[in-house]
Motif scaffolding. Sequence first.
Motif, PDB file in Angstrom:
ATOM      1  N   PRO A 227       0.953  -1.322  -0.017  1.00  0.00           N
ATOM      2  CA  PRO A 227       0.030  -0.085  -0.004  1.00  0.00           C
ATOM      3  C   PRO A 227       0.940   1.281  -0.080  1.00  0.00           C
ATOM      4  O   PRO A 227       1.956   1.351   0.823  1.00  0.00           O
ATOM      5  CB  PRO A 227      -0.781  -0.174   1.465  1.00  0.00           C
ATOM      6  N   ILE A 228       0.444   2.219  -0.756  1.00  0.00           N
ATOM      7  CA  ILE A 228       1.003   3.596  -0.814  1.00  0.00           C
ATOM      8  C   ILE A 228       0.181   4.615   0.035  1.00  0.00           C
ATOM      9  O   ILE A 228      -0.807   4.249   0.221  1.00  0.00           O
ATOM     10  CB  ILE A 228       1.248   4.002  -2.280  1.00  0.00           C
ATOM     11  N   PRO A 229       0.950   5.702   0.609  1.00  0.00           N
ATOM     12  CA  PRO A 229       0.395   6.454   1.442  1.00  0.00           C
ATOM     13  C   PRO A 229      -0.771   7.546   0.660  1.00  0.00           C
ATOM     14  O   PRO A 229      -0.663   7.576  -0.549  1.00  0.00           O
ATOM     15  CB  PRO A 229       1.400   7.478   2.018  1.00  0.00           C
ATOM     16  N   ILE A 230      -1.963   7.716   1.349  1.00  0.00           N
ATOM     17  CA  ILE A 230      -2.818   8.607   0.959  1.00  0.00           C
ATOM     18  C   ILE A 230      -2.366   9.942   0.133  1.00  0.00           C
ATOM     19  O   ILE A 230      -2.642  10.378  -0.756  1.00  0.00           O
ATOM     20  CB  ILE A 230      -4.130   8.779   1.839  1.00  0.00           C
ATOM     21  N   SER A 231      -1.341  10.326   0.890  1.00  0.00           N
ATOM     22  CA  SER A 231      -0.928  11.819   0.556  1.00  0.00           C
ATOM     23  C   SER A 231      -0.224  11.460  -0.796  1.00  0.00           C
ATOM     24  O   SER A 231      -0.294  12.363  -1.850  1.00  0.00           O
ATOM     25  CB  SER A 231       0.085  12.218   1.436  1.00  0.00           C
ATOM     26  N   LEU A 232       0.417  10.364  -1.081  1.00  0.00           N
ATOM     27  CA  LEU A 232       1.217  10.147  -2.374  1.00  0.00           C
ATOM     28  C   LEU A 232      -0.059   9.815  -3.448  1.00  0.00           C
ATOM     29  O   LEU A 232      -0.098  10.291  -4.682  1.00  0.00           O
ATOM     30  CB  LEU A 232       1.987   8.864  -2.513  1.00  0.00           C
ATOM     31  N   ILE A 233      -1.053   9.337  -3.222  1.00  0.00           N
ATOM     32  CA  ILE A 233      -2.171   8.887  -4.197  1.00  0.00           C
ATOM     33  C   ILE A 233      -2.763  10.394  -4.705  1.00  0.00           C
ATOM     34  O   ILE A 233      -3.230  10.716  -5.622  1.00  0.00           O
ATOM     35  CB  ILE A 233      -3.185   8.075  -3.440  1.00  0.00           C
ATOM     36  N   ASP A 235      -1.414  13.217  -4.284  1.00  0.00           N
ATOM     37  CA  ASP A 235      -0.439  14.110  -5.330  1.00  0.00           C
ATOM     38  C   ASP A 235      -0.265  13.586  -6.581  1.00  0.00           C
ATOM     39  O   ASP A 235      -0.418  14.172  -7.819  1.00  0.00           O
ATOM     40  CB  ASP A 235       1.028  13.794  -4.853  1.00  0.00           C
ATOM     41  N   GLU A 236      -0.489  12.078  -6.993  1.00  0.00           N
ATOM     42  CA  GLU A 236      -0.684  11.492  -8.253  1.00  0.00           C
ATOM     43  C   GLU A 236      -1.819  11.903  -9.035  1.00  0.00           C
ATOM     44  O   GLU A 236      -1.810  12.039 -10.196  1.00  0.00           O
ATOM     45  CB  GLU A 236      -0.495  10.027  -8.069  1.00  0.00           C
ATOM     46  N   THR A 237      -2.891  12.357  -8.390  1.00  0.00           N
ATOM     47  CA  THR A 237      -4.119  12.739  -8.966  1.00  0.00           C
ATOM     48  C   THR A 237      -4.285  14.177  -9.184  1.00  0.00           C
ATOM     49  O   THR A 237      -5.437  14.502  -9.323  1.00  0.00           O
ATOM     50  CB  THR A 237      -5.404  11.823  -8.214  1.00  0.00           C
ATOM     51  N   GLY A 238      -3.368  14.766  -8.592  1.00  0.00           N
ATOM     52  CA  GLY A 238      -3.435  16.238  -8.773  1.00  0.00           C
ATOM     53  C   GLY A 238      -4.353  16.872  -7.927  1.00  0.00           C
ATOM     54  O   GLY A 238      -4.774  18.087  -8.061  1.00  0.00           O
ATOM     55  N   LEU A 239      -4.597  16.230  -6.539  1.00  0.00           N
ATOM     56  CA  LEU A 239      -5.255  16.704  -5.489  1.00  0.00           C
ATOM     57  C   LEU A 239      -4.750  16.997  -4.398  1.00  0.00           C
ATOM     58  O   LEU A 239      -3.565  16.258  -3.986  1.00  0.00           O
ATOM     59  CB  LEU A 239      -6.562  15.939  -5.284  1.00  0.00           C
ATOM     60  N   SER A 240      -5.036  17.707  -3.235  1.00  0.00           N
ATOM     61  CA  SER A 240      -4.506  17.892  -2.075  1.00  0.00           C
ATOM     62  C   SER A 240      -5.298  16.764  -1.300  1.00  0.00           C
ATOM     63  O   SER A 240      -6.261  16.065  -1.726  1.00  0.00           O
ATOM     64  CB  SER A 240      -4.922  19.181  -1.328  1.00  0.00           C
ATOM     65  N   LYS A 241      -4.662  16.287  -0.312  1.00  0.00           N
ATOM     66  CA  LYS A 241      -5.203  15.108   0.449  1.00  0.00           C
ATOM     67  C   LYS A 241      -6.402  15.479   1.043  1.00  0.00           C
ATOM     68  O   LYS A 241      -7.571  14.765   1.121  1.00  0.00           O
ATOM     69  CB  LYS A 241      -4.192  14.834   1.732  1.00  0.00           C
ATOM     70  N   ARG A 242      -6.929  16.852   1.508  1.00  0.00           N
ATOM     71  CA  ARG A 242      -7.929  16.958   2.042  1.00  0.00           C
ATOM     72  C   ARG A 242      -9.212  17.024   0.786  1.00  0.00           C
ATOM     73  O   ARG A 242     -10.263  16.633   1.222  1.00  0.00           O
ATOM     74  CB  ARG A 242      -7.945  18.537   2.494  1.00  0.00           C
ATOM     75  N   SER A 243      -8.807  17.574  -0.411  1.00  0.00           N
ATOM     76  CA  SER A 243      -9.637  17.439  -1.565  1.00  0.00           C
ATOM     77  C   SER A 243     -10.254  15.982  -1.774  1.00  0.00           C
ATOM     78  O   SER A 243     -11.289  15.659  -2.147  1.00  0.00           O
ATOM     79  CB  SER A 243      -9.253  17.986  -2.630  1.00  0.00           C
ATOM     80  N   THR A 255     -13.773   7.173   3.658  1.00  0.00           N
ATOM     81  CA  THR A 255     -12.533   7.994   3.662  1.00  0.00           C
ATOM     82  C   THR A 255     -11.554   7.162   2.731  1.00  0.00           C
ATOM     83  O   THR A 255     -11.668   5.878   2.405  1.00  0.00           O
ATOM     84  CB  THR A 255     -11.792   8.002   5.134  1.00  0.00           C
ATOM     85  N   PRO A 256     -10.599   7.762   2.424  1.00  0.00           N
ATOM     86  CA  PRO A 256      -9.655   6.993   1.349  1.00  0.00           C
ATOM     87  C   PRO A 256      -8.892   5.883   2.080  1.00  0.00           C
ATOM     88  O   PRO A 256      -9.047   4.792   1.629  1.00  0.00           O
ATOM     89  CB  PRO A 256      -8.614   8.217   0.960  1.00  0.00           C
TER      90      PRO A 256
END
Length: 314
Positions: A227-233, A235-243, A255-256
């Motif tokens: 599993p990869i961190p949600i923060s990296l996911i 970033d990869e989708t061009g969103l902030s973690k909160r978005s 939640t993610p």
Amino acid sequence: MQTPTHFDVFVADGFVLTELAGVVDVLRLVNRISARPIFEWHFRSLTGGTINSSSGAMVSTTPLPARPNADYFVALGNSDANARDLSLGATIATYKSRQARVVLLAEAASRYIAETDDEAGLHTTHWENRAVLSERYGLFETQSALAADTGPVITGAGMGATVDLMLSLAGHHVPSTVLMTVSDVLLHERIRHHSTLQPFSGQSVLATGDAALDAAIALMQNNIEFPIPISLIADETGLSKRSLERKFNRLLGTTPNGYYRALRLNKANNLLLNTDMRIHEIGLACGFPSGFTTIYRETFGVTPNAARRKGRTP
């Protein structure tokens, strides 16, 4: 009149009835629509006699012939991946020597991959079996496609994709108009190509109506074991973690982290109930290097061992 093309359909105790129907109904409907016997088939087993499916239905079989004259040999998948009758190396060699094409579905395909020196990357099997091959045998390169054709041997995912594979094979013997009619009778809206990815291959696209959310889910599916961190996911989708969190909450009601965890647990549950992988192997394959039993019990209300013994979905 032209001699019918002959299929030997191999079954072992615990065979998958869905796959038997997928094979025989395509052949049967081609014959009906063509108004002549394009295909014929026999049910085969190692010893002959009545063979039971995993769902309790039975089929009467004759023993494998010493000198087969079939054009195709089709081995069905099985509820028991370790079924001894699926070790078909000698049988496959015999049919190949007689110029028959060999079709191996699901567990029959994975057993062939594990027991031969053929490159795993040339073959495919059901996604559940891919996990077993990678964890147990270190064969990480099997394809995630519905089917793979190497010429004399075709490996396939089995289950519902059996219809697609059989329609493709039938296409070598009848016009496309016959295939489309068969597909319509089966209410099979399109004939999927061999290269189509399996719906849970780790590559599937889930349409939620939101491109960024679909991309996030695809990343999760593609990274089950590690599993990869949600923060990296994010970033990869061009969103902030909160978005990203807002999108998951608004469109999926979770939640993610919760979605990712459920995705991995659902795969773990499928492996637990449908393969013979060890509990620790399943945990590793689904991104739980430690504490898997505790997490599983908290989610499903029963330990993995107890769920496997009862043979039920929690």
